[in-house]
Design a protein around this motif. Structure first.
Motif, PDB file in Angstrom:
ATOM      1  N   LEU A 497       0.832  -1.208   0.000  1.00  0.00           N
ATOM      2  CA  LEU A 497       0.000   0.000   0.000  1.00  0.00           C
ATOM      3  C   LEU A 497       0.856   1.243   0.000  1.00  0.00           C
ATOM      4  O   LEU A 497       0.565   2.221  -0.720  1.00  0.00           O
ATOM      5  N   LEU A 498       1.908   1.245   0.829  1.00  0.00           N
ATOM      6  CA  LEU A 498       2.787   2.414   0.873  1.00  0.00           C
ATOM      7  C   LEU A 498       3.456   2.664  -0.481  1.00  0.00           C
ATOM      8  O   LEU A 498       3.525   3.779  -0.975  1.00  0.00           O
ATOM      9  N   PHE A 499       3.950   1.597  -1.113  1.00  0.00           N
ATOM     10  CA  PHE A 499       4.618   1.763  -2.411  1.00  0.00           C
ATOM     11  C   PHE A 499       3.636   2.237  -3.480  1.00  0.00           C
ATOM     12  O   PHE A 499       3.936   3.101  -4.303  1.00  0.00           O
ATOM     13  N   GLY A 500       2.431   1.667  -3.432  1.00  0.00           N
ATOM     14  CA  GLY A 500       1.407   2.080  -4.419  1.00  0.00           C
ATOM     15  C   GLY A 500       1.029   3.535  -4.245  1.00  0.00           C
ATOM     16  O   GLY A 500       0.809   4.259  -5.220  1.00  0.00           O
ATOM     17  N   LEU A 501       0.961   3.992  -2.918  1.00  0.00           N
ATOM     18  CA  LEU A 501       0.604   5.374  -2.672  1.00  0.00           C
ATOM     19  C   LEU A 501       1.671   6.300  -3.213  1.00  0.00           C
ATOM     20  O   LEU A 501       1.377   7.310  -3.873  1.00  0.00           O
ATOM     21  N   LEU A 502       2.942   5.966  -2.935  1.00  0.00           N
ATOM     22  CA  LEU A 502       4.043   6.782  -3.428  1.00  0.00           C
ATOM     23  C   LEU A 502       4.083   6.810  -4.959  1.00  0.00           C
ATOM     24  O   LEU A 502       4.269   7.861  -5.581  1.00  0.00           O
ATOM     25  N   LEU A 503       3.869   5.630  -5.542  1.00  0.00           N
ATOM     26  CA  LEU A 503       3.882   5.558  -7.019  1.00  0.00           C
ATOM     27  C   LEU A 503       2.725   6.364  -7.618  1.00  0.00           C
ATOM     28  O   LEU A 503       2.866   7.065  -8.620  1.00  0.00           O
ATOM     29  N   GLY A 504       1.566   6.297  -6.971  1.00  0.00           N
ATOM     30  CA  GLY A 504       0.412   7.084  -7.468  1.00  0.00           C
ATOM     31  C   GLY A 504       0.672   8.564  -7.389  1.00  0.00           C
ATOM     32  O   GLY A 504       0.331   9.324  -8.301  1.00  0.00           O
ATOM     33  N   LEU A 505       1.274   9.037  -6.237  1.00  0.00           N
ATOM     34  CA  LEU A 505       1.590  10.456  -6.112  1.00  0.00           C
ATOM     35  C   LEU A 505       2.582  10.905  -7.181  1.00  0.00           C
ATOM     36  O   LEU A 505       2.473  11.997  -7.746  1.00  0.00           O
ATOM     37  N   LEU A 506       3.556  10.021  -7.443  1.00  0.00           N
ATOM     38  CA  LEU A 506       4.538  10.347  -8.477  1.00  0.00           C
ATOM     39  C   LEU A 506       3.883  10.468  -9.841  1.00  0.00           C
ATOM     40  O   LEU A 506       4.123  11.429 -10.598  1.00  0.00           O
ATOM     41  N   MET A 507       3.019   9.578 -10.192  1.00  0.00           N
ATOM     42  CA  MET A 507       2.351   9.615 -11.510  1.00  0.00           C
ATOM     43  C   MET A 507       1.437  10.823 -11.616  1.00  0.00           C
ATOM     44  O   MET A 507       1.323  11.451 -12.671  1.00  0.00           O
TER      45      MET A 507
END
Length: 520
Positions: A497-507
């Motif tokens: 979840l943490l990685f997905g959140l960071l990746l989503g913010l980056l995108m």
């Protein structure tokens, strides 16, 4: 009389007069049918008398070349009288032996007087007495009458004879003319006057037809004095030809002047009939129609005025021609009188000169005065119509200019209205474009949300599917114990979840940066 009238040693002389020049074709220009006199003399008279020398007359004349009419071959003399047979010779014919063994002699003398061809064609008997009824032998088939000769200016026939058996000179002259002409002349050749020349009576007859080519002028000269022919010299004959030529021209021109005056009268009458059209045109309300009618009327009047002016010019020329020929006639008559002997009476020749000077000339003057007065009237009419045309043209042009300005204003108004409509349409299109852009942005956001949620669901499913085997390897303790480390399944879910959140913010940040850099 119990005995038939007879004459001795009769001779008939033909003096035809035919225009060589035609002023209508230009100064000094040859008339279209100038050569017809010589052709008619050769073909008609030569044929009827069967005289080869007369048939071949054209070969003897200097105005012919190789059988063709060649007026340039005529001599250029200083005098107006020009001989057409070389060296001025008289062409004599061989004697004609007639059925009763009577011998007929003949000769022709051809020349040009001013602008006119003429000839002295004579047939005569010597020492022969014939019946008056036999004068037809001197005019077979009427070949010496105007119908056969067709001279454009007319002709004169001179019959000279010695009375043999007769009642009176006048009756003998009447019967001689009647026998000579027979029924070959359309109009009756009637007695006009009489006189005395070289002590012998002379009688004048004329058919007085309007057409000079058909008019028969006849002189009968009956010998009373045996010395008469001695006075009739070549000089007298020359003066007589000039007098008769001037007479023919005066008669011809007078008749032509009457025709031209009648034509001019018809033109004047037509113009007078057009005058009431002025008031009718003035009542026209449509200015364009009124202007067109005025221009048409002006064109018609101007054309007819030109025709009338042309007839006036012709009449003036005719008057000058009669003046000139009356003067020439008077000169010739004076010279003939100088040859006369006491007792001669040429009043009938003088009467014609008086007729030309007092009646013919006066008549043309009266005609000219009438036509010139009519010209002045119609010239004023033309000026009036021209003024009306100019006024109507100015008013019409002004109205036309105002209509054009109104049309320009209407076109400008229409252009502005059209321009405003185009601006309104552009605003509507811009508004519609913005609405479509908002809808497109909204669809993009919805699509992004759908992709986000679908991606999240898919990612969550993958994470769960990836972490699910950890549950089998180590069962989860559902009673929480914070002293123990996280269960591998929980740790895997958490870190995903943490990685997905960071990746989503980056995108999301990259997407915002792209939109700012490349706006739509």
């Amino acid at each position: 009389m119990s005995q038939e009238w007879q004459i001795k040693n009769p001779s008939i002389t033909l003096y035809p007069f035919h225009l060589r020049d035609d002023s209508d074709e230009g100064y000094g220009e040859v008339a279209i049918n100038a050569q017809s006199l010589w052709e008619n003399l050769a073909d008609n008279v030569g044929k009827e008398f069967n005289i080869n020398e007369l048939k071949s007359l054209r070969d003897k004349l200097i105005c012919y070349k190789n059988g063709l009419y060649y007026p340039d071959g005529e001599l250029e003399n200083l005098t107006d009288e020009e001989l057409l047979i070389p060296d001025g010779k008289t062409l004599k014919f061989p004697q004609i032996i007639q059925p009763d063994n009577q011998k007929l002699d003949g000769a022709i003398y051809a020349l040009r007087i001013h602008d006119t061809y003429t000839a002295d064609l004579t047939f005569y008997y010597q020492n022969v007495t014939i019946k008056v009824a036999d004068l037809t032998r001197l005019n077979p088939q009427g070949c010496l009458l105007p119908k056969a000769i067709k001279p454009s200016l007319g002709q004169t026939l001179l019959l000279y004879a010695e009375p043999a058996v007769y009642d009176t000179y006048r009756k003998l002259a009447d019967e001689s003319v009647k026998a000579f002409v027979q029924d070959k002349q359309p109009a009756s050749v009637e007695f006009r006057a009489e006189g005395k020349l070289f002590s012998s009576p002379i009688f004048e007859y004329d058919s007085r037809e309007d057409d000079a080519r058909q008019r028969c002028h006849f002189l009968v000269w009956l010998q009373e004095n045996s010395q008469t022919l001695n006075f009739a010299t070549a000089t007298f004959n020359f003066y007589l030809m000039n007098l008769l030529c001037s007479r023919a021209k005066i008669v011809f021109v007078h008749r032509e002047a009457r025709k031209k005056y009648r034509q001019a009268q018809q033109i004047v009458s037509d113009l007078e009939n057009k005058l009431p059209a002025f008031s009718q045109i003035e009542r026209e309300q449509d200015r364009q129609v009124k202007l067109q009618n005025l221009k048409q009327l002006l064109a018609e009047i101007r054309t007819q005025m030109f025709d009338c002016a042309q007839q006036v010019r012709y009449l003036k020329e005719d008057k000058n021609t009669i003046d000139t020929n009356a003067e020439n006639y008077g000169d010739a008559l004076t010279k003939i009188r100088s040859l006369c002997i006491p007792g001669d009476n040429l009043d009938f020749l003088q009467k014609f000169l008086d007729l030309a000077e007092n009646k013919y000339q006066r008549q043309i003057e009266i005609d000219l005065n009438y036509l010139i007065a009519s010209q002045d009237l119609f010239q004023q009419s033309i000026s009036t119509v021209r003024g009306m045309v100019e006024i109507e043209q100015v008013e019409f042009d002004r109205e036309k200019e105002e209509r054009e300005r109104q049309r320009d204003r209407e076109q400008i108004q229409l252009y502005r209205q059209k321009e405003e409509e185009e601006k309104t349409r552009d605003r509507e299109q811009m508004e519609l474009y913005k609405q479509n852009e908002e809808k497109e942005k909204k669809r993009d956001r919805q699509l992004e949300n759908i992709i986000f949620f679908v991606g999240t669901a898919i990612g969550g499913g993958q994470i769960f599917s990836a972490a699910y085997p950890l549950i089998k390897d180590k069962p989860i303790q559902w009673q929480p114990d914070f002293s123990l480390p996280l269960h591998p399944f929980a740790a895997t879910i958490l870190w995903s979840l943490l990685f997905g959140l960071l990746l989503g913010l980056l995108m999301l940040g990259i997407a915002v940066l792209v939109r700012k850099t490349f706006p739509r």
